[in-house]
Design a protein around this motif. Structure first.
Motif, short mmCIF file in Angstrom:
data_model
loop_
_atom_site.label_atom_id
_atom_site.label_comp_id
_atom_site.label_asym_id
_atom_site.label_seq_id
_atom_site.Cartn_x
_atom_site.Cartn_y
_atom_site.Cartn_z
N ALA A 17 0.83 -1.20 0.00
CA ALA A 17 0.00 0.00 0.00
C ALA A 17 0.87 1.25 0.00
O ALA A 17 0.55 2.23 -0.68
N THR A 18 1.98 1.23 0.71
CA THR A 18 2.83 2.42 0.73
C THR A 18 3.65 2.52 -0.56
O THR A 18 3.89 3.62 -1.06
N GLU A 19 4.06 1.37 -1.13
CA GLU A 19 4.88 1.41 -2.34
C GLU A 19 4.08 1.73 -3.58
O GLU A 19 4.53 2.46 -4.46
N ARG A 20 2.87 1.12 -3.68
CA ARG A 20 2.06 1.33 -4.88
C ARG A 20 0.61 1.57 -4.45
O ARG A 20 -0.25 0.70 -4.57
N PRO A 21 0.32 2.77 -3.96
CA PRO A 21 -1.01 3.04 -3.41
C PRO A 21 -2.14 2.91 -4.45
O PRO A 21 -3.29 2.69 -4.07
N GLU A 22 -1.78 3.05 -5.77
CA GLU A 22 -2.83 2.95 -6.79
C GLU A 22 -3.12 1.50 -7.18
O GLU A 22 -4.05 1.24 -7.95
N ALA A 23 -2.29 0.55 -6.71
CA ALA A 23 -2.46 -0.85 -7.12
C ALA A 23 -3.86 -1.33 -6.77
O ALA A 23 -4.39 -1.04 -5.70
N LEU A 24 -4.45 -2.10 -7.71
CA LEU A 24 -5.79 -2.66 -7.44
C LEU A 24 -5.65 -4.05 -6.84
O LEU A 24 -4.83 -4.85 -7.28
N LEU A 25 -6.48 -4.33 -5.85
CA LEU A 25 -6.53 -5.65 -5.22
C LEU A 25 -7.84 -6.32 -5.61
O LEU A 25 -8.91 -5.72 -5.46
N LEU A 26 -7.74 -7.56 -6.13
CA LEU A 26 -8.96 -8.35 -6.36
C LEU A 26 -8.96 -9.45 -5.30
O LEU A 26 -8.07 -10.30 -5.30
N VAL A 27 -9.91 -9.40 -4.40
CA VAL A 27 -9.95 -10.34 -3.27
C VAL A 27 -11.02 -11.39 -3.54
O VAL A 27 -12.18 -11.05 -3.79
N MET A 28 -10.61 -12.66 -3.53
CA MET A 28 -11.54 -13.74 -3.90
C MET A 28 -11.49 -14.90 -2.90
O MET A 28 -10.41 -15.37 -2.58
N PRO A 29 -12.64 -15.39 -2.44
CA PRO A 29 -12.65 -16.59 -1.60
C PRO A 29 -12.18 -17.81 -2.41
O PRO A 29 -12.31 -17.82 -3.63
N THR A 30 -11.64 -18.80 -1.72
CA THR A 30 -11.10 -19.97 -2.42
C THR A 30 -12.13 -21.04 -2.68
O THR A 30 -11.89 -21.98 -3.42
N ASP A 31 -13.31 -20.95 -2.06
CA ASP A 31 -14.25 -22.08 -2.13
C ASP A 31 -15.50 -21.75 -2.94
O ASP A 31 -16.58 -22.24 -2.65
N HIS A 32 -15.33 -20.92 -3.97
CA HIS A 32 -16.47 -20.60 -4.83
C HIS A 32 -16.24 -21.22 -6.20
O HIS A 32 -15.12 -21.25 -6.69
N ALA A 33 -17.34 -21.72 -6.79
CA ALA A 33 -17.27 -22.27 -8.14
C ALA A 33 -17.89 -21.27 -9.11
O ALA A 33 -19.05 -20.89 -8.96
N ILE A 34 -17.08 -20.83 -10.11
CA ILE A 34 -17.59 -19.92 -11.15
C ILE A 34 -17.20 -20.54 -12.48
O ILE A 34 -16.08 -20.37 -12.95
N PRO A 35 -18.12 -21.30 -13.09
CA PRO A 35 -17.73 -22.07 -14.27
C PRO A 35 -17.37 -21.20 -15.47
O PRO A 35 -16.47 -21.55 -16.23
N ASP A 36 -18.05 -20.04 -15.66
CA ASP A 36 -17.81 -19.22 -16.86
C ASP A 36 -16.76 -18.15 -16.55
O ASP A 36 -17.07 -17.06 -16.07
N VAL A 37 -15.51 -18.49 -16.85
CA VAL A 37 -14.40 -17.61 -16.49
C VAL A 37 -14.45 -16.30 -17.28
O VAL A 37 -14.15 -15.22 -16.76
N ASP A 38 -14.87 -16.39 -18.56
CA ASP A 38 -14.93 -15.17 -19.38
C ASP A 38 -15.93 -14.16 -18.81
O ASP A 38 -15.65 -12.96 -18.76
N ALA A 39 -17.09 -14.66 -18.42
CA ALA A 39 -18.11 -13.76 -17.84
C ALA A 39 -17.58 -13.12 -16.56
O ALA A 39 -17.80 -11.94 -16.29
N PHE A 40 -16.83 -13.91 -15.79
CA PHE A 40 -16.26 -13.38 -14.56
C PHE A 40 -15.25 -12.27 -14.88
O PHE A 40 -15.27 -11.19 -14.27
N ARG A 41 -14.40 -12.55 -15.88
CA ARG A 41 -13.40 -11.53 -16.26
C ARG A 41 -14.07 -10.24 -16.73
O ARG A 41 -13.62 -9.14 -16.41
#
Lengths: 377, 377
Positions: free
Chosen positions: B1-25
């Motif tokens: 956070a101090t080095e790259r304050p503009e960096a985006l974080l995508l936070v995702m749980p590990t136990d979710h199933a999302i079959p359509d990866v393109d739609a997610f993207r």
């Protein structure tokens, strides 16, 4: 039977609970003169519920403890209405499956009612071999014997058959439901078990290190064993036999092989089996020895955990004690023996592409098993 | 956070199933400009049932795929009637627990809504150490941080929060009932399982060599794991958390320790544990090494199943390959390393009166763990 025809045989199932041993002995003692007199003496249990899973025995009058009475009839696993009627009548006993008979009476009864069994059974005994504490019947003639219970083949046909009330509590532990009932019902647990909001269920863990957790269960049996986990509706406990038949049909190993395998020299069990390795615990009795053998597909590492083992690998013979180990290369002729006074416990790690018990070439065996087929060590 | 304050974080749980990866993207891509603009972007799932186990998100109008909308309100695990009403209204989404935010926006939100977390978390990061692929937070400051979820601490209080519909199927695999549902319901089995007359049940065997048999089961979850067997009413799957809490209260080892223990150098698992011996499988990654160590209470035997290990025992350094073994006497300084290109798999047999992980004296460790307390190898 030929050496001591007057000898009395007391035949008892292994899975019955009879808490009052003295009362049981008294009932057997009451049967001795009747058996000597040529009767087949069975033992009966006073019923306390209309159990449809048992065989029932009809006697002429009211049963009296310690008194032998002629069996009128056997009633196999009755319908509920019939069972209720027999319970109400008071002249019926449950068949405990225990009987007392002289050798010559039994041979005569089989000769009269199932004569085709006499010859192959006689041969299987005549050709039997001693093997430490075991008498091993000869497989050839024995496998030709018709598969029938003694109840159907003889008991239900014999005229000289009497019954004596056991005069004590008795329980057939033949299924898990009975084990649950005999432990008082409710929630019955054994081993490492946590039961949360469960009712009328039996939960057992028979595996060290495997904790059984039940949540919201009703009238279930859960038994975790090293090679299998059984979860069954308690009312369906008898169907475990059906399950075993299905497993056999699917060639599931667990239906045929016990996790702990007893041998004349001791026993072994598989601790872990994976691709290219297997770990076993082997226990060798004092004075016992495995056969001189070799393997085509696997190498073995032996690590002694306790006791002292005499290990032969090729020309090399040495003693290994606690913490010592030896490597048996693929193809090496080897033997494991316990020359000591306490059991040898060792961990065997097998490595190789094929790890079946039948990868064995046996050269010499104090238990005379070199001529047999099949998976033995 | 101090080095790259503009960096985006995508936070995702590990136990979710999302079959359509393109739609997610596509949904995430739609969120990027919003996150850059200083919004906390969450992702929502169109509900298809009145699920009471999830959090719901209220938006102002009808949700449109790919379009970010202001979050009106979060509704945590509603009563059934409330859930039915929200489902009927059409303005609500399930909270998928995924969010996209810039480092500086997140730090600002925590500073505004949970300022007491800033200082200890900052210290834990400042004092963290690298450990192969891991960044290990400093235990001292981290253990002082208040135990609260980011949903409660920040999300439900922040004003700059938006939601984008995921526009694809999504499933929270957070409990066994969800796993059953996602596998189509009915009888769902995995591994060595035989189900006889079962309905609406999930049966899994995750242990090689342990066959799960279900007889007459209705709406149950049965999961056999190496260290535990779970049998639960399917409707009570969420109560596994309660069970774990009970096990912790009883100090049951399984509630705290995983059968497979991951380390910077690879992993190990216990295959068998008994009085005076323990058998483990150890897997060492290419290029990795365990610390130089010794034990006060145990000797170890290592047997290589695959790969090539470099073994140090005292002054002796040698390479062991498949089928080779080495003995590490009690007290000997030793190290295990994998100088090769493929993983080393080995079986370790420990013998001794005390076999705990904390019987370890560490002399040198490429992962700098010599100064830490507790059970590590």
């Amino acid at each position: 039977a030929t050496e001591r025809p007057e000898a009395l045989l007391l035949v008892m199932p292994t899975d019955h609970a009879i808490p009052d041993v003295d009362a049981f002995r008294a009932a057997v003692a009451a049967g001795v003169p009747r058996a000597v007199a040529g009767q087949i003496v069975t033992f009966g249990v006073r019923p306390d519920r209309p159990e449809t899973g048992y065989g029932w025995i009809e006697v002429r009058g009211a049963p009296v403890d310690g008194v032998a009475q002629r069996v009128e009839r056997f009633v196999e696993k009755p319908e509920l209405a019939r069972a209720e009627a027999m319970l109400a009548e008071g002249r019926y006993l449950w068949n405990a499956g225990i009987f007392l008979v002289s050798a010559k009476t039994l041979v005569a009864a089989v000769t009269a009612h199932a004569p085709d069994l006499i010859e192959p059974v006689g041969e299987a005994v005549a050709e039997a071999r001693g093997d430490l504490d075991f008498l091993r019947l000869s497989e050839g003639p024995w496998s030709g014997v018709r598969d029938i219970s003694i109840d159907f083949a003889v008991m239900e046909k014999a005229a000289n058959i009497e019954v004596i009330p056991l005069g004590t509590a008795w329980s057939d532990l033949g299924d898990w439901n009975a084990v649950w009932r005999e432990n008082g019902g409710g929630i019955v647990t054994q081993g490492a078990v946590t039961a949360i909001d469960c009712e009328g269920s039996l939960l057992r863990s028979e595996v060290g290190g495997q904790h059984v957790v039940g949540i919201g269960l009703q009238d279930l049996v859960v038994v975790a064993m090293p090679d299998a986990v059984l979860v069954a509706d308690r009312a369906r406990s008898q169907d475990v036999k059906t399950a075993v038949a299905q497993l056999k049909a699917k060639a599931v190993r667990q239906a045929e092989v016990f996790p702990r395998d007893h041998r004349p020299w001791g026993w072994f069990e598989t601790l872990a089996l994976a691709d290219r390795f297997q770990v076993k615990r082997i226990v060798v009795k004092p004075g016992a020895a495995l056969s001189l053998q070799s393997h085509v597909h696997r190498a073995e590492h032996w690590i002694v955990v306790s006791g002292t083992a005499q290990v032969t690998v090729g020309e090399d013979v040495k003693l290994l004690t606690e913490n010592q180990s030896v490597y048996v290369p693929l193809g090496a002729v080897h033997r494991l023996a316990n020359p000591g006074k306490v059991p040898v416990v060792l961990i065997e790690v097998q490595t190789g592409a094929y790890l079946g018990e039948d990868d064995i070439i046996r050269y010499e065996d104090i238990y005379a098993r070199g001529d047999e087929q099949g998976p033995k060590r």
